[in-house]
Design a protein around this motif. Sequence first.
Motif, PDB file in Angstrom:
ATOM      1  N   ILE A   1       5.459  21.415  31.784  1.00  0.00           N
ATOM      2  CA  ILE A   1       4.081  21.037  32.082  1.00  0.00           C
ATOM      3  C   ILE A   1       3.298  20.641  30.838  1.00  0.00           C
ATOM      4  O   ILE A   1       2.232  20.047  30.950  1.00  0.00           O
ATOM      5  CB  ILE A   1       3.339  22.172  32.817  1.00  0.00           C
ATOM      6  N   LYS A   2       3.819  20.973  29.673  1.00  0.00           N
ATOM      7  CA  LYS A   2       3.115  20.608  28.441  1.00  0.00           C
ATOM      8  C   LYS A   2       4.117  20.532  27.299  1.00  0.00           C
ATOM      9  O   LYS A   2       4.993  21.384  27.168  1.00  0.00           O
ATOM     10  CB  LYS A   2       2.028  21.639  28.119  1.00  0.00           C
ATOM     11  N   HIS A   3       3.990  19.501  26.483  1.00  0.00           N
ATOM     12  CA  HIS A   3       4.883  19.335  25.332  1.00  0.00           C
ATOM     13  C   HIS A   3       4.099  18.663  24.223  1.00  0.00           C
ATOM     14  O   HIS A   3       3.913  17.448  24.212  1.00  0.00           O
ATOM     15  CB  HIS A   3       6.104  18.503  25.722  1.00  0.00           C
ATOM     16  N   VAL A   4       3.611  19.465  23.295  1.00  0.00           N
ATOM     17  CA  VAL A   4       2.908  18.961  22.132  1.00  0.00           C
ATOM     18  C   VAL A   4       3.547  19.585  20.896  1.00  0.00           C
ATOM     19  O   VAL A   4       4.483  20.380  20.989  1.00  0.00           O
ATOM     20  CB  VAL A   4       1.400  19.281  22.189  1.00  0.00           C
ATOM     21  N   LYS A   5       3.033  19.233  19.738  1.00  0.00           N
ATOM     22  CA  LYS A   5       3.582  19.785  18.505  1.00  0.00           C
ATOM     23  C   LYS A   5       3.406  21.294  18.481  1.00  0.00           C
ATOM     24  O   LYS A   5       2.316  21.814  18.709  1.00  0.00           O
ATOM     25  CB  LYS A   5       2.876  19.157  17.302  1.00  0.00           C
ATOM     26  N   ASN A   6       4.494  21.986  18.253  1.00  0.00           N
ATOM     27  CA  ASN A   6       4.515  23.456  18.130  1.00  0.00           C
ATOM     28  C   ASN A   6       4.183  24.188  19.427  1.00  0.00           C
ATOM     29  O   ASN A   6       3.846  25.372  19.406  1.00  0.00           O
ATOM     30  CB  ASN A   6       3.553  23.929  17.035  1.00  0.00           C
ATOM     31  N   LEU A   7       4.256  23.505  20.578  1.00  0.00           N
ATOM     32  CA  LEU A   7       4.010  24.182  21.857  1.00  0.00           C
ATOM     33  C   LEU A   7       4.709  23.448  22.992  1.00  0.00           C
ATOM     34  O   LEU A   7       4.511  22.247  23.177  1.00  0.00           O
ATOM     35  CB  LEU A   7       2.513  24.275  22.156  1.00  0.00           C
ATOM     36  N   VAL A   8       5.532  24.185  23.750  1.00  0.00           N
ATOM     37  CA  VAL A   8       6.165  23.670  24.963  1.00  0.00           C
ATOM     38  C   VAL A   8       5.959  24.702  26.060  1.00  0.00           C
ATOM     39  O   VAL A   8       6.191  25.891  25.848  1.00  0.00           O
ATOM     40  CB  VAL A   8       7.676  23.418  24.761  1.00  0.00           C
ATOM     41  N   GLU A   9       5.506  24.243  27.228  1.00  0.00           N
ATOM     42  CA  GLU A   9       5.250  25.153  28.342  1.00  0.00           C
ATOM     43  C   GLU A   9       6.026  24.719  29.577  1.00  0.00           C
ATOM     44  O   GLU A   9       6.146  23.522  29.866  1.00  0.00           O
ATOM     45  CB  GLU A   9       3.746  25.208  28.669  1.00  0.00           C
ATOM     46  N   PHE A  10       6.553  25.715  30.306  1.00  0.00           N
ATOM     47  CA  PHE A  10       7.286  25.476  31.540  1.00  0.00           C
ATOM     48  C   PHE A  10       6.703  26.346  32.644  1.00  0.00           C
ATOM     49  O   PHE A  10       6.129  27.411  32.382  1.00  0.00           O
ATOM     50  CB  PHE A  10       8.774  25.847  31.393  1.00  0.00           C
ATOM     51  N   VAL A  11       6.875  25.899  33.867  1.00  0.00           N
ATOM     52  CA  VAL A  11       6.674  26.748  35.040  1.00  0.00           C
ATOM     53  C   VAL A  11       8.030  26.888  35.709  1.00  0.00           C
ATOM     54  O   VAL A  11       8.644  25.892  36.102  1.00  0.00           O
ATOM     55  CB  VAL A  11       5.648  26.157  36.027  1.00  0.00           C
ATOM     56  N   VAL A  12       8.508  28.116  35.805  1.00  0.00           N
ATOM     57  CA  VAL A  12       9.826  28.370  36.383  1.00  0.00           C
ATOM     58  C   VAL A  12       9.667  29.116  37.704  1.00  0.00           C
ATOM     59  O   VAL A  12       8.776  29.963  37.848  1.00  0.00           O
ATOM     60  CB  VAL A  12      10.724  29.176  35.416  1.00  0.00           C
ATOM     61  N   THR A  13      10.516  28.789  38.665  1.00  0.00           N
ATOM     62  CA  THR A  13      10.472  29.403  39.983  1.00  0.00           C
ATOM     63  C   THR A  13      11.868  29.832  40.392  1.00  0.00           C
ATOM     64  O   THR A  13      12.814  29.042  40.301  1.00  0.00           O
ATOM     65  CB  THR A  13       9.914  28.428  41.033  1.00  0.00           C
ATOM     66  N   ALA A  14      11.975  31.063  40.841  1.00  0.00           N
ATOM     67  CA  ALA A  14      13.250  31.594  41.336  1.00  0.00           C
ATOM     68  C   ALA A  14      13.064  32.055  42.773  1.00  0.00           C
ATOM     69  O   ALA A  14      12.049  32.672  43.108  1.00  0.00           O
ATOM     70  CB  ALA A  14      13.716  32.759  40.468  1.00  0.00           C
ATOM     71  N   TYR A  15      14.055  31.752  43.605  1.00  0.00           N
ATOM     72  CA  TYR A  15      14.001  32.153  45.008  1.00  0.00           C
ATOM     73  C   TYR A  15      14.922  33.333  45.298  1.00  0.00           C
ATOM     74  O   TYR A  15      15.016  33.772  46.447  1.00  0.00           O
ATOM     75  CB  TYR A  15      14.348  30.959  45.901  1.00  0.00           C
ATOM     76  N   ALA A  16      15.572  33.824  44.267  1.00  0.00           N
ATOM     77  CA  ALA A  16      16.434  34.999  44.396  1.00  0.00           C
ATOM     78  C   ALA A  16      16.686  35.563  43.011  1.00  0.00           C
ATOM     79  O   ALA A  16      16.477  34.888  41.996  1.00  0.00           O
ATOM     80  CB  ALA A  16      17.761  34.641  45.071  1.00  0.00           C
TER      81      ALA A  16
END
Length: 403
Positions: A264-279
Amino acid sequence: MSMNQYMHPRNIYKQAPNFKQLAVEYPEFRKYVSQDISARKCNWSMVATEIDTDSINYATSNVKRNSLENQIKLVGVKGTTLLEEVFDIWPGVYDFCMCNPPFFSTTQELHPFFKARKQSRPHPKNAFCASTDEVVAKGGEVEYITKLINESKALGTKIKIYTTMVGHKSNLPPLKKLLREVDVVSFKQTEFCQGNTTRWGLAWTFHDIDLTKIPDLLVAAKQKLPKPLFYEIPRVDEAGYKISAVSDKLVKIFKELQMDCQEIKHVKNLVEFVVTAYANTWSHQRRKRREKLRLSGDNLDSSPEGNDIHKTCDKMAELEVEGSPSNKRTLDDDSGFYNAKKKRKTDLDECISSKIYLKAKISLMKVESSIGLELVFYEGSGTKEALHQVLQYLKNNFAQKEL
């Protein structure tokens, strides 16, 4: 209490402009004020309906003064129907409709103390400036919106999404009950918070659109932000100790765990993810590997039965979670409704996707000379404990293997 703090994050009025400061800096602003609204900001084409002659004249004048004749069409209606007269004049398919219905059934209800719990209640801070036709209708907003819902059933997919404002929260249950009875595909309610007033919104559709998946941003705003988990990535390989390398490794791990991962975001010195697990796919990994080795030792890999057993074990490991996913809903569920009868789900993975076991935000960031990993719990039946388990799984992977 002011409700501005609960306004939608993207509401252009969330941060009030400082008109005084603007007037000081720009003398011409003291004479004229212009605001960018309605169709001009979003470049929308709209059809508006009105029953009051004076209101039509004012609206027509406003459209002309703003040179929006090509984008806004005004239709004077008799009031016997809400939507059907529009299609008689401007047929076609519309993206959405929105309605601001009369809130009251009688003029007596206009008095600020009509339903007050105590006479000492302070007077409203906002001045009443609407005409009677705009706020009063036979049966109030319930009967008015009921008519809208019934007409929407006849129109079906000619309008993709139907929306209306609701002035009284107590009117939501009967309206949602009616939406289920007319067999809508899905519906969703929300809140509008601005100034000292709270209103509610109701949206529904006959298209195969799951409105219940729209995030409840207001609910998140009202809740206290959860305390994140933090882990400093160990410096194993100096050359590979970079956010890009760690990010690639994280994506690989999430893929192995069969977790959905969206950057969801990728800039210098910062990367963000949203992860989803169904089990829960990260627990008891050793036991799962031993089971596979045992089956492999029994020479089952070469037989069709062995392949089936392997597939069964993998699927059981994938679904290793307390209880079983269910699409069951209760009639009192206020979060919305999705008519599962209109969905065709044949794949097992798709069948279990309606239940989230864990959803979280994962952030990689530069902390001085180190790389930090921050995990924030969003939702899921696995609760925060599942997030702690995922963090431990990540720690084990980063500690045992070089980047």
